[in-house]
Scaffold this motif. Structure first.
Motif, PDB file in Angstrom:
ATOM      1  N   VAL A 342      70.665  42.052 -40.448  1.00  0.00           N
ATOM      2  CA  VAL A 342      71.696  43.057 -40.736  1.00  0.00           C
ATOM      3  C   VAL A 342      71.253  44.001 -41.845  1.00  0.00           C
ATOM      4  O   VAL A 342      71.357  45.218 -41.718  1.00  0.00           O
ATOM      5  CB  VAL A 342      73.026  42.370 -41.109  1.00  0.00           C
ATOM      6  N   ALA A 400      78.585  43.772 -43.576  1.00  0.00           N
ATOM      7  CA  ALA A 400      77.365  44.502 -43.227  1.00  0.00           C
ATOM      8  C   ALA A 400      77.104  45.647 -44.191  1.00  0.00           C
ATOM      9  O   ALA A 400      75.963  46.114 -44.325  1.00  0.00           O
ATOM     10  CB  ALA A 400      77.475  45.030 -41.800  1.00  0.00           C
ATOM     11  N   HIS A 508      75.765  44.237 -35.826  1.00  0.00           N
ATOM     12  CA  HIS A 508      75.739  43.910 -37.259  1.00  0.00           C
ATOM     13  C   HIS A 508      77.117  43.471 -37.752  1.00  0.00           C
ATOM     14  O   HIS A 508      77.240  42.493 -38.502  1.00  0.00           O
ATOM     15  CB  HIS A 508      75.251  45.109 -38.065  1.00  0.00           C
TER      16      HIS A 508
END
Length: 554
Positions: A342, A400, A508
């Motif tokens: 991520v 994220a 993500h």
């Protein structure tokens, strides 16, 4: 971090225990050795104290470093292993679990083997097996190959690790030399985590993920070749192996972890709790573990004598360490994937990112060693479990879009410091008021619990996390598709680059969402450790005053 297993084998003095009595414990034999050193035959005494103590210490410390760093060095390489061999998210857990289950499940058998067959001999066997399995794993071309190699690595570690510590006591005379050797050994045990993080990052970034396994081969061969020249052999004792107990216990745990791991929801939204393989695995685990309990209750050579578990404080300590292992294994596993997949961290940057975690554990462990004699074990454990719970819950807030400083660093340090405060008290409680012949088992069970708990916990956390990832990704994809259709009808279709970016963002966000659920579960398990501490730990400072530190895992 994982506290490595340090079984406490020592040189045997009684080679033929009275019928019906358990064999002398691994740790108490060190005490007997010191008391009776003048009565030991000359050839045995010479084997115990080789001339080249510096080389002997280097061999033992290097072996310990190699076994300890395996956990973290492989963790850093997980995303590259996944990409190279096509592991799914839940199957990737077995790269860690295969090693941990074999290691933890056979640890007690490994220590017992050193008693019966000679500790140097078993030590060399374990190192060679570990090295050969590392070589095979480095050449793996598919998932089954790599996982089989990891299992064999774990078996090798289970035989090498307990005998490594026992050889310190057998080889070095009591006093300054032994204390110095124990200091170096403990330093290797702790430093292994940090070395593994940096070495794993460097090897994966500048060579290949395969080198996190290949690197063990020259080190292991050098240790195995040097060991017969610088280490003395211990006397062999009469006794039997508890193979039925070792087999049923290890297979039962493996079936449990397999069933839990296989139950995770797949990306298509299908839950697998009702699958035949899941049900069969979970039922088989119950049957096997129940058989293990029956075997241990009736065996004269049981790996886990039930009398060790009857002490309230000791049993509580084992459950607490099980919880700590569960929370820490899952944290490392998911955090490694998160920051690389991520946040886009390189393997070496990932390793460096973990260093504050290692530093916080070192600091807390040193502080706990100083505070236990002053305030006792229970206050430190209550503080540690509370901090660990809070740190993991804080970690569950990472998204994220978080940064390392505002999203990860503080949570990681709080978690590490909290768990670090618990390790020393747990080690001492495990040995408080234990019978001399059970000291080795009592110490080893703590380490076994950490390894096995980590595997079980990783399976539970993985099922929760990957199910949440799949559900979130599916919902977000449906919403994104509807939005794209609406944009196209309005005359503003998405370009390929926009569509790819949207897909990446969905992935993500789904990973962050799912892993945060896993960290919430980890926090809940740490909270359980706090509850168990409150309910079971009643040990006093006086109870810990007589504990032999040579027997306590660092």
């Amino acid at each position: 971090m994982s506290a490595t297993s340090r079984d406490t084998g020592r040189e045997a003095i009684r080679t033929d225990p009275p019928p019906g009595e358990p064999a002398p414990s691994l740790a108490v034999e060190a005490v007997e050795e010191n008391i009776q050193s003048r009565t030991v035959p000359a050839e045995t005494a010479g084997a115990q104290r080789p001339k080249h103590l510096g080389l002997a210490l280097a061999v033992i410390a290097t072996a310990q470093l190699m076994v300890v760093l395996d956990a973290t060095i492989v963790n850093v390489a997980l995303p590259h292993i996944q990409a190279a061999l096509g592991f799914s998210g839940d199957n990737l857990e077995w790269v860690i679990n295969a090693y941990a289950l074999a290691f933890g499940g056979l640890l007690l058998l490994g220590g017992r083997s050193g008693d019966l067959l000679g500790r140097r001999r078993v030590f060399i066997f374990g190192i060679l097996l570990f090295s050969l399995a590392s070589l095979a794993g480095g050449f793996a071309t598919d998932q089954a190959w790599l996982l089989a190699a990891r299992v064999v690595q774990g078996i090798g570690a289970a035989f090498a690790a307990p005998t490594a510590l026992s050889l310190v006591a057998v080889t070095f005379p009591e006093g300054r030399e032994r204390n110095r050797a124990m200091g170096v050994y403990a330093a290797m045990s702790v430093a292994g985590g940090a070395v593994g993080l940096i070495a794993g990052g460097l090897l994966t970034s500048y060579a290949s993920w395969r080198w996190v396994l290949f690197v063990n081969v020259p080190i292991g061969l050098a240790v195995a070749l040097a060991a017969p020249r610088v280490l003395g052999e211990s006397a062999r004792r009469r006794g039997r192996f508890d193979l039925p107990g070792a087999i049923t216990g290890t297979l039962g745990l493996t079936a449990l972890v397999y069933g839990l791991t296989s139950a995770a929801t797949t990306p298509n939204g299908v839950s697998h709790w009702g699958d035949t393989k899941v049900i069969v695995s979970l039922v088989a685990s119950v049957v096997l573990l129940a058989t293990f309990v029956v075997i241990e209750g009736h065996s004269k050579h049981a790996l886990v004598p039930f009398r060790v578990l009857r002490n309230r404080n000791r049993s509580g300590a084992y459950v607490i360490m099980l919880c700590v292992g569960t929370a820490m294994f899952g944290m490392f596993f998911f955090l490694t994937l998160f920051i690389q997949q991520v946040w886009g961290y390189s393997p070496i940057r990932s390793g460096i990112a973990y260093l504050p975690f290692v530093g916080a554990i070192l600091l807390a462990t040193g502080l706990a060693s100083q505070l236990v004699p002053r305030i006792g074990a229970r206050p430190l454990m209550l503080i540690g479990a509370t901090m660990g719970t809070g740190g993991l819950f804080w970690l569950s807030r990472v998204t994220a879009h978080s940064t390392y400083v505002n999203g990860l660093l503080g949570a990681m340090i709080v978690t590490a410091f909290g768990f670090g405060l618990m390790f020393v008290p747990l080690s001492l409680i495990a040995l408080s008021k234990v019978r001399e012949e059970d000291t080795g088992v009592a110490s080893s069970l703590l380490n076994t619990g950490q390894q096995v708990g980590g595997s079980i916990g990783l399976a539970i956390l993985g099922t929760v996390a990957w199910s949440a990832v799949a559900n979130n990704a599916r919902s977000a994809s449906v919403a994104a598709t509807k939005a794209a259709v609406a944009a196209a009808k309005a005359g503003h279709p998405l370009t390929k680059a926009q569509a790819a970016a949207a897909k990446t963002q969905i992935t993500h966000n789904a990973i962050a969402y799912g892993f945060s659920h896993g960290y919430v579960v980890s926090a809940g398990i740490a909270l359980l450790a706090l509850i168990v501490t409150i309910a079971t730990i009643r040990v006093t400072r006086q109870d810990l005053a007589g504990v032999n530190p040579m027997a306590a895992p660092a």
